[in-house]
Design an enzyme around this catalytic site. Structure first.
Site, PDB file in Angstrom:
ATOM      1  N   LYS A 222      60.824  27.036  55.795  1.00  0.00           N
ATOM      2  CA  LYS A 222      61.838  26.144  56.365  1.00  0.00           C
ATOM      3  C   LYS A 222      61.863  24.812  55.610  1.00  0.00           C
ATOM      4  CE  LYS A 222      62.564  28.682  60.510  1.00  0.00           C
ATOM      5  NZ  LYS A 222      62.319  28.945  61.930  1.00  0.00           N
ATOM      6  N   ARG A 262      55.727  34.546  61.774  1.00  0.00           N
ATOM      7  CA  ARG A 262      56.890  35.224  61.155  1.00  0.00           C
ATOM      8  C   ARG A 262      57.042  34.649  59.748  1.00  0.00           C
ATOM      9  NH1 ARG A 262      62.179  34.199  60.309  1.00  0.00           N
ATOM     10  NH2 ARG A 262      63.661  35.919  60.530  1.00  0.00           N
TER      11      ARG A 262
HETATM   12  N1  PMM Z   1      63.641  31.633  62.362  1.00  0.00           N
HETATM   13  C1  PMM Z   1      64.664  32.224  61.730  1.00  0.00           C
HETATM   14  C2  PMM Z   1      65.159  33.469  62.168  1.00  0.00           C
HETATM   15  N2  PMM Z   1      64.606  34.099  63.212  1.00  0.00           N
HETATM   16  N3  PMM Z   1      62.999  34.157  64.929  1.00  0.00           N
HETATM   17  C3  PMM Z   1      62.000  33.577  65.590  1.00  0.00           C
HETATM   18  N4  PMM Z   1      61.454  34.188  66.666  1.00  0.00           N
HETATM   19  N5  PMM Z   1      61.485  32.368  65.217  1.00  0.00           N
HETATM   20  C4  PMM Z   1      61.984  31.684  64.156  1.00  0.00           C
HETATM   21  O1  PMM Z   1      61.500  30.572  63.873  1.00  0.00           O
HETATM   22  C5  PMM Z   1      63.067  32.268  63.436  1.00  0.00           C
HETATM   23  C6  PMM Z   1      63.564  33.520  63.866  1.00  0.00           C
HETATM   24  C7  PMM Z   1      65.310  31.540  60.580  1.00  0.00           C
HETATM   25  O2  PMM Z   1      64.684  31.822  59.381  1.00  0.00           O
HETATM   26  P1  PMM Z   1      65.181  32.924  58.302  1.00  0.00           P
HETATM   27  O3  PMM Z   1      66.637  32.655  58.022  1.00  0.00           O
HETATM   28  O4  PMM Z   1      64.304  32.717  57.153  1.00  0.00           O
HETATM   29  O5  PMM Z   1      64.986  34.281  58.869  1.00  0.00           O
END
Ligand code: PMM
Length: 283
Positions: A222, A262
């Site tokens: 992020k 994650r």
């Molecule tokens: N962040 C993203 C997408 N899905 N799900 C959860 N549970 N927690 C998060 O912090 C989260 C998520 C955004 O990041 P990406 O675009 O790299 O997937």
């Protein structure tokens, strides 16, 4: 009646579970659409499982700030073949979606966990679906869709405010029939949060844990991590240059006793968690 057979929430012994990310999107901030085609997404999912991911999170909607939503049909087209192929390998798959229709079809295609960044707020059909199926459910702290979420990054005390809002959400989810043992809470780094908000939440993960549920942390790649070592006003480091910082957040998450992290780059977090586990074994 549902034909979906729910699994219990998976745990790893002595460390957080590693949830590897497969974004089947053309415009995700973190991996720039590199797994947009199904064959590439399936290959990437298999690669991160081989690298040590305990489960794979498959998403078809980019949630980067300002992102427009895909249609339901497009989201289904993106995620279903990927979920079906990975689940057929025996991989535990979570579907990253805010839509109940997508969640249901994903579960029918072999997904085992629903990861809903809106915590049920984006779609009134989501909570009844998860309650009916009985699958594990990740509810993230969320204040609105990506198009305007950064305007909502206003807090008196970010840790107290996020924990209060998550607790209120938890109460609604449990009242709606979601099983307490299946519910994971996530503070939602980067979602209606600025860099200082994200750092405060990472520094106080024990407050999120005190809500009494397993916690998932999604710090990976992020933008606030891209600001490390960068002068004020200069652009952040590109997403792929944020993996060492991400692994450091995985260490902090492990020390704080979270359930899962994650991440996009699985090997660096697997190594970082092995360092924590090896140290713990000698205390
Ligand atoms: N962040 C993203 C997408 N899905 N799900 C959860 N549970 N927690 C998060 O912090 C989260 C998520 C955004 O990041 P990406 O675009 O790299 O997937």
């Amino acid at each position: 009646m549902s034909t979906i057979v729910p699994i219990p929430l998976p745990y790893a012994v002595g460390r957080p579970v590693v949830m590897g990310v497969v974004n089947v999107t053309p415009d995700s901030f973190s991996d720039g659409g590199e797994s947009f085609e199904p064959y590439a997404a399936i290959a990437h999912g298999r690669e991160i499982v081989a690298q040590g991911a305990d489960l794979v999170d498959v998403g078809g909607e980019s949630t980067r700030p300002g992102a427009e939503r895909p249609s339901v049909e497009e989201e289904l087209r993106r995620v279903l073949p990927v979920i079906a192929a990975l689940a057929a390998d025996g991989t535990v798959v979570s579907v990253d979606t805010m839509r109940a229709v997508v969640a249901r079809q994903a579960l029918e295609a072999g997904a085992s966990i629903v990861n809903d960044v809106s915590g049920g707020l984006a779609d009134p059909d989501m909570v009844p679906l998860v309650a009916e199926v009985g699958c594990p459910y990740v509810a993230m702290h969320w204040r609105g869709h990506s198009t305007d979420m950064q305007s909502r990054a206003v807090y008196d005390d970010v840790v107290a405010d996020v924990c209060r809002e998550l607790a209120e959400r938890r109460d609604v989810l449990l009242a709606g029939g979601i099983r307490p043992g299946s519910l994971v809470l996530d503070p939602g780094l980067g979602f209606a949060k600025g860099p200082a908000h994200n750092w405060s939440l990472i520094a106080h993960l024990e407050a999120v844990r005190a809500l009494g549920h397993p916690v998932l942390l999604g710090a990976s790649r992020k933008t606030f991590l891209g600001r490390i070592g960068v002068l004020d006003g200069a652009p952040p480091r590109p997403p792929a240059d944020r993996d060492a910082a991400t692994a450091a957040t995985s260490v902090l998450a492990a020390l704080a006793g979270v359930w899962g992290v994650r991440v996009h780059d699985v090997p660096s977090t697997v190594d970082a968690l092995a360092v924590v586990a090896s140290t713990a074994a000698h205390q």
